[in-house]
Design a protein around this motif. Sequence first.
Motif, PDB file in Angstrom:
ATOM      1  N   ASN A  17     -60.452 -30.758 -51.771  1.00  0.00           N
ATOM      2  CA  ASN A  17     -59.058 -30.516 -52.153  1.00  0.00           C
ATOM      3  C   ASN A  17     -58.858 -30.604 -53.662  1.00  0.00           C
ATOM      4  O   ASN A  17     -58.167 -29.784 -54.254  1.00  0.00           O
ATOM      5  N   ASP A  18     -59.483 -31.607 -54.271  1.00  0.00           N
ATOM      6  CA  ASP A  18     -59.373 -31.769 -55.726  1.00  0.00           C
ATOM      7  C   ASP A  18     -59.909 -30.544 -56.463  1.00  0.00           C
ATOM      8  O   ASP A  18     -59.306 -30.058 -57.411  1.00  0.00           O
ATOM      9  N   VAL A  19     -61.059 -30.072 -56.015  1.00  0.00           N
ATOM     10  CA  VAL A  19     -61.693 -28.951 -56.711  1.00  0.00           C
ATOM     11  C   VAL A  19     -60.861 -27.681 -56.570  1.00  0.00           C
ATOM     12  O   VAL A  19     -60.647 -26.953 -57.546  1.00  0.00           O
ATOM     13  N   VAL A  20     -60.373 -27.429 -55.370  1.00  0.00           N
ATOM     14  CA  VAL A  20     -59.563 -26.223 -55.173  1.00  0.00           C
ATOM     15  C   VAL A  20     -58.365 -26.244 -56.117  1.00  0.00           C
ATOM     16  O   VAL A  20     -58.018 -25.247 -56.739  1.00  0.00           O
ATOM     17  N   LYS A  21     -57.777 -27.426 -56.247  1.00  0.00           N
ATOM     18  CA  LYS A  21     -56.603 -27.549 -57.091  1.00  0.00           C
ATOM     19  C   LYS A  21     -56.958 -27.488 -58.581  1.00  0.00           C
ATOM     20  O   LYS A  21     -56.389 -26.744 -59.344  1.00  0.00           O
ATOM     21  N   LYS A  22     -57.944 -28.297 -58.965  1.00  0.00           N
ATOM     22  CA  LYS A  22     -58.240 -28.402 -60.399  1.00  0.00           C
ATOM     23  C   LYS A  22     -58.965 -27.193 -60.966  1.00  0.00           C
ATOM     24  O   LYS A  22     -58.900 -26.929 -62.158  1.00  0.00           O
ATOM     25  N   ALA A  23     -59.674 -26.468 -60.096  1.00  0.00           N
ATOM     26  CA  ALA A  23     -60.327 -25.250 -60.576  1.00  0.00           C
ATOM     27  C   ALA A  23     -59.325 -24.098 -60.566  1.00  0.00           C
ATOM     28  O   ALA A  23     -59.659 -22.981 -60.937  1.00  0.00           O
ATOM     29  N   ASP A  24     -58.108 -24.408 -60.117  1.00  0.00           N
ATOM     30  CA  ASP A  24     -57.026 -23.427 -60.152  1.00  0.00           C
ATOM     31  C   ASP A  24     -57.286 -22.228 -59.245  1.00  0.00           C
ATOM     32  O   ASP A  24     -56.965 -21.097 -59.576  1.00  0.00           O
ATOM     33  N   LEU A  25     -57.889 -22.505 -58.085  1.00  0.00           N
ATOM     34  CA  LEU A  25     -58.177 -21.416 -57.146  1.00  0.00           C
ATOM     35  C   LEU A  25     -56.970 -21.083 -56.282  1.00  0.00           C
ATOM     36  O   LEU A  25     -56.668 -19.910 -56.056  1.00  0.00           O
ATOM     37  N   ALA A  26     -56.308 -22.115 -55.762  1.00  0.00           N
ATOM     38  CA  ALA A  26     -55.240 -21.854 -54.795  1.00  0.00           C
ATOM     39  C   ALA A  26     -54.342 -23.068 -54.662  1.00  0.00           C
ATOM     40  O   ALA A  26     -54.715 -24.175 -55.046  1.00  0.00           O
ATOM     41  N   GLU A  27     -53.172 -22.841 -54.087  1.00  0.00           N
ATOM     42  CA  GLU A  27     -52.325 -23.959 -53.708  1.00  0.00           C
ATOM     43  C   GLU A  27     -51.543 -23.608 -52.450  1.00  0.00           C
ATOM     44  O   GLU A  27     -51.565 -22.473 -51.996  1.00  0.00           O
ATOM     45  N   HIS A  28     -50.885 -24.606 -51.878  1.00  0.00           N
ATOM     46  CA  HIS A  28     -50.138 -24.381 -50.653  1.00  0.00           C
ATOM     47  C   HIS A  28     -48.901 -23.548 -50.908  1.00  0.00           C
ATOM     48  O   HIS A  28     -48.224 -23.716 -51.908  1.00  0.00           O
ATOM     49  N   GLY A  29     -48.586 -22.675 -49.953  1.00  0.00           N
ATOM     50  CA  GLY A  29     -47.343 -21.930 -49.995  1.00  0.00           C
ATOM     51  C   GLY A  29     -46.246 -22.747 -49.350  1.00  0.00           C
ATOM     52  O   GLY A  29     -46.516 -23.798 -48.773  1.00  0.00           O
ATOM     53  N   PRO A  30     -45.012 -22.265 -49.431  1.00  0.00           N
ATOM     54  CA  PRO A  30     -43.892 -23.037 -48.895  1.00  0.00           C
ATOM     55  C   PRO A  30     -43.894 -23.145 -47.364  1.00  0.00           C
ATOM     56  O   PRO A  30     -43.384 -24.102 -46.818  1.00  0.00           O
ATOM     57  N   VAL A  31     -44.452 -22.162 -46.681  1.00  0.00           N
ATOM     58  CA  VAL A  31     -44.519 -22.249 -45.223  1.00  0.00           C
ATOM     59  C   VAL A  31     -45.826 -22.922 -44.833  1.00  0.00           C
ATOM     60  O   VAL A  31     -46.889 -22.607 -45.367  1.00  0.00           O
ATOM     61  N   LYS A  32     -45.711 -23.861 -43.911  1.00  0.00           N
ATOM     62  CA  LYS A  32     -46.865 -24.633 -43.462  1.00  0.00           C
ATOM     63  C   LYS A  32     -48.126 -23.788 -43.266  1.00  0.00           C
ATOM     64  O   LYS A  32     -48.100 -22.781 -42.557  1.00  0.00           O
ATOM     65  N   GLY A  33     -49.177 -24.238 -43.902  1.00  0.00           N
ATOM     66  CA  GLY A  33     -50.458 -23.572 -43.682  1.00  0.00           C
ATOM     67  C   GLY A  33     -50.689 -22.308 -44.479  1.00  0.00           C
ATOM     68  O   GLY A  33     -51.743 -21.692 -44.364  1.00  0.00           O
ATOM     69  N   THR A  34     -49.701 -21.900 -45.255  1.00  0.00           N
ATOM     70  CA  THR A  34     -49.907 -20.687 -46.052  1.00  0.00           C
ATOM     71  C   THR A  34     -50.508 -21.039 -47.407  1.00  0.00           C
ATOM     72  O   THR A  34     -50.455 -22.190 -47.837  1.00  0.00           O
ATOM     73  N   MET A  35     -51.075 -20.038 -48.036  1.00  0.00           N
ATOM     74  CA  MET A  35     -51.859 -20.295 -49.250  1.00  0.00           C
ATOM     75  C   MET A  35     -51.502 -19.287 -50.326  1.00  0.00           C
ATOM     76  O   MET A  35     -51.392 -18.094 -50.062  1.00  0.00           O
ATOM     77  N   ILE A  36     -51.328 -19.801 -51.524  1.00  0.00           N
ATOM     78  CA  ILE A  36     -51.205 -18.929 -52.673  1.00  0.00           C
ATOM     79  C   ILE A  36     -52.561 -18.892 -53.345  1.00  0.00           C
ATOM     80  O   ILE A  36     -53.092 -19.928 -53.748  1.00  0.00           O
ATOM     81  N   ILE A  37     -53.154 -17.717 -53.387  1.00  0.00           N
ATOM     82  CA  ILE A  37     -54.435 -17.577 -54.060  1.00  0.00           C
ATOM     83  C   ILE A  37     -54.117 -17.267 -55.511  1.00  0.00           C
ATOM     84  O   ILE A  37     -53.515 -16.234 -55.813  1.00  0.00           O
ATOM     85  N   LYS A  38     -54.467 -18.174 -56.388  1.00  0.00           N
ATOM     86  CA  LYS A  38     -54.097 -18.012 -57.791  1.00  0.00           C
ATOM     87  C   LYS A  38     -55.040 -17.034 -58.479  1.00  0.00           C
ATOM     88  O   LYS A  38     -56.082 -16.691 -57.928  1.00  0.00           O
ATOM     89  N   PRO A  39     -54.672 -16.584 -59.667  1.00  0.00           N
ATOM     90  CA  PRO A  39     -55.463 -15.523 -60.308  1.00  0.00           C
ATOM     91  C   PRO A  39     -56.969 -15.813 -60.373  1.00  0.00           C
ATOM     92  O   PRO A  39     -57.779 -14.924 -60.093  1.00  0.00           O
ATOM     93  N   TYR A  40     -57.334 -17.027 -60.698  1.00  0.00           N
ATOM     94  CA  TYR A  40     -58.770 -17.311 -60.806  1.00  0.00           C
ATOM     95  C   TYR A  40     -59.455 -17.225 -59.440  1.00  0.00           C
ATOM     96  O   TYR A  40     -60.547 -16.677 -59.307  1.00  0.00           O
ATOM     97  N   GLY A  41     -58.785 -17.750 -58.420  1.00  0.00           N
ATOM     98  CA  GLY A  41     -59.317 -17.669 -57.064  1.00  0.00           C
ATOM     99  C   GLY A  41     -59.353 -16.235 -56.567  1.00  0.00           C
ATOM    100  O   GLY A  41     -60.295 -15.823 -55.886  1.00  0.00           O
ATOM    101  N   PHE A  42     -58.346 -15.479 -56.930  1.00  0.00           N
ATOM    102  CA  PHE A  42     -58.307 -14.103 -56.456  1.00  0.00           C
ATOM    103  C   PHE A  42     -59.349 -13.239 -57.151  1.00  0.00           C
ATOM    104  O   PHE A  42     -59.906 -12.314 -56.558  1.00  0.00           O
ATOM    105  N   ALA A  43     -59.638 -13.562 -58.403  1.00  0.00           N
ATOM    106  CA  ALA A  43     -60.685 -12.832 -59.122  1.00  0.00           C
ATOM    107  C   ALA A  43     -62.017 -13.042 -58.408  1.00  0.00           C
ATOM    108  O   ALA A  43     -62.830 -12.118 -58.258  1.00  0.00           O
ATOM    109  N   LEU A  44     -62.228 -14.251 -57.934  1.00  0.00           N
ATOM    110  CA  LEU A  44     -63.440 -14.563 -57.181  1.00  0.00           C
ATOM    111  C   LEU A  44     -63.481 -13.743 -55.891  1.00  0.00           C
ATOM    112  O   LEU A  44     -64.489 -13.124 -55.550  1.00  0.00           O
ATOM    113  N   TRP A  45     -62.356 -13.726 -55.179  1.00  0.00           N
ATOM    114  CA  TRP A  45     -62.259 -12.949 -53.939  1.00  0.00           C
ATOM    115  C   TRP A  45     -62.484 -11.459 -54.222  1.00  0.00           C
ATOM    116  O   TRP A  45     -63.195 -10.773 -53.497  1.00  0.00           O
TER     117      TRP A  45
END
Length: 487
Positions: A17-45
């Motif tokens: 959890n720490d790495v996902v957050k601190k590497a700026d890959l993703a965070e939780h969306g407002p609806v339970k269980g949803t995910m915001i894939i942040k630019p760095y995470g999305f570049a990886l995808w």
Amino acid sequence: MSKGVTPQSKNFSAWYNDVVKKADLAEHGPVKGTMIIKPYGFALWDNIKEALDGMIKESGHTNAYFPLFIPKSFFAQEAKHVEGFAKECAVVTHTRLKSVDGDIIVDPESKLEEEVIVRPTSETVIWAMYKKWIQSYRDLPLLINQWANVVRWEMRTRLFLRTTEFLWQEGHTAHATAEEAEEETLKILEIYRRLAEEILAIPVLIGRKTEIEKFAGAEHTYSIEAMMRDKKALQSGTSHNLGQNFAKAFNVTFQNKDNQEEMVYATSWGVSTRIIGAVIMAHGDDKGLRLPPKVAPFQVVVIPIFRNDEQKKVIVKYLNPILDTLKNNLVRTKVDWREESPGFKFNDWEMKGAPIRMEIGPRDVENNQVVLVRRDTGEKNSINIDEISEIINKMLSDIHDNLFAEATEFLRANIIKTDSYDEFKKIINNGGFIRCGWDGTSETELKIKEETGATTRVIPFDENPKNLKCIYTGKPAKHEVIFAKAY
RNA sequence: CGGGGUGUAGCGCAGCCCGGUUAGCGCACCUGCUUUGGGAGCAGGGGGUCGGAGGUUCGAAUCCUCUCACCCCGACCA
């Protein structure tokens, strides 16, 4: 260490959890269980997607897109498939909101006659269409892939590993013969293996799933299984031979060369954003991510070091031809000009897993060199700028090989063969895969799951059940299987 | 759905039990100066009405009732 992440050894989940957050890959969306894939995470995808999409197309498949919404009635067609997904479907029942005394409510008058299902997977819509598209053996094989989002209303979610909505590719093919469908299923499995091993540097076990673990509605399922650094398994891609199940459910037939009508044979297969979880957990360390060079958003991150504007100008001038060289060599490069201290940036890019860090300061300009630091080993070298492109290309390839070798050794060392159930329980508790005999019954599998939490991952292709006994019942083994705790 | 927990500044938290001046702290943010080769320092500054609704009270972040959301543990899952 307060600014770092929870060490893996202390709490692997917290580390993740720490790495996902601190590497700026993703965070939780407002609806339970949803995910915001942040630019760095999305570049990886994006990079993973590009690599996989290329392989899918190369092997003769084409991309298309089918709708997000599926009529509820379509799910009535394939009984086992419904059973598998019924409990986790998002259902659209209304089409409008309205404002009542300042509150927004669902307009009861907008209730749909037939509810609409948000796809948990697309077999049903696709096969409803395939029925229209397939009449003759000349229409086969039909080899289609789509990149899409799907929704499964899961109870417990974790970023990338299990989210309510996730991104994936799903391939759906139709064939004239059972043999051809089986060949396709295995061909895709091989593509997935190559994606994992050759692109992501993650060694995988390949094999067939047991009856219990196979896809809802499949004849049989193959998968690639990776070992995470906590020695748990992550199913990272699946390829299903659907036999004639969906053709029967949707009544999809074709006329063969002998003028006879036959049911179509089907496959489906998918890799999701979950594979990002595999990349994180297969390679990451206590400093953060270690990204495989082939998909890292930035393969080389440049940290310029200067004390004042004059020095900065000198660095810029020195840097420009280097950047041109890297660009010409198709090396994805980023210069970090942020107004932070170099030390901060070193740590930040280690967290983000950039394979190579390039430091350029006054000392380097003076000596016509740059400093390169490998993320995987921490090795630090000064190199002459004349050799930069060869050295970087070689280093990127070495990093891939090293990550793969490390993970392979880790996997090898943690697959344990045993015929003792006591030892089995111990190993499962401490983490690791077990390779052992199994009597082939679902009862045994369920009992083992109940007692230990371990499930069968695959029946490996290179199994050799001869002379083996079932780990649980002691009966002659029908198969050699891999057991493990899984995500 | 069962068990546990939390909602106070962008994030992380303290305050609540024992109601009482302008609701604090750390990080982040803004400005300035000094720094910059392994997570910089000092000074100044901006931002919250305490998840929501109702109630008790002279007075509520704090007490009561209802409600919503999220998190963790279980059954389910790529």
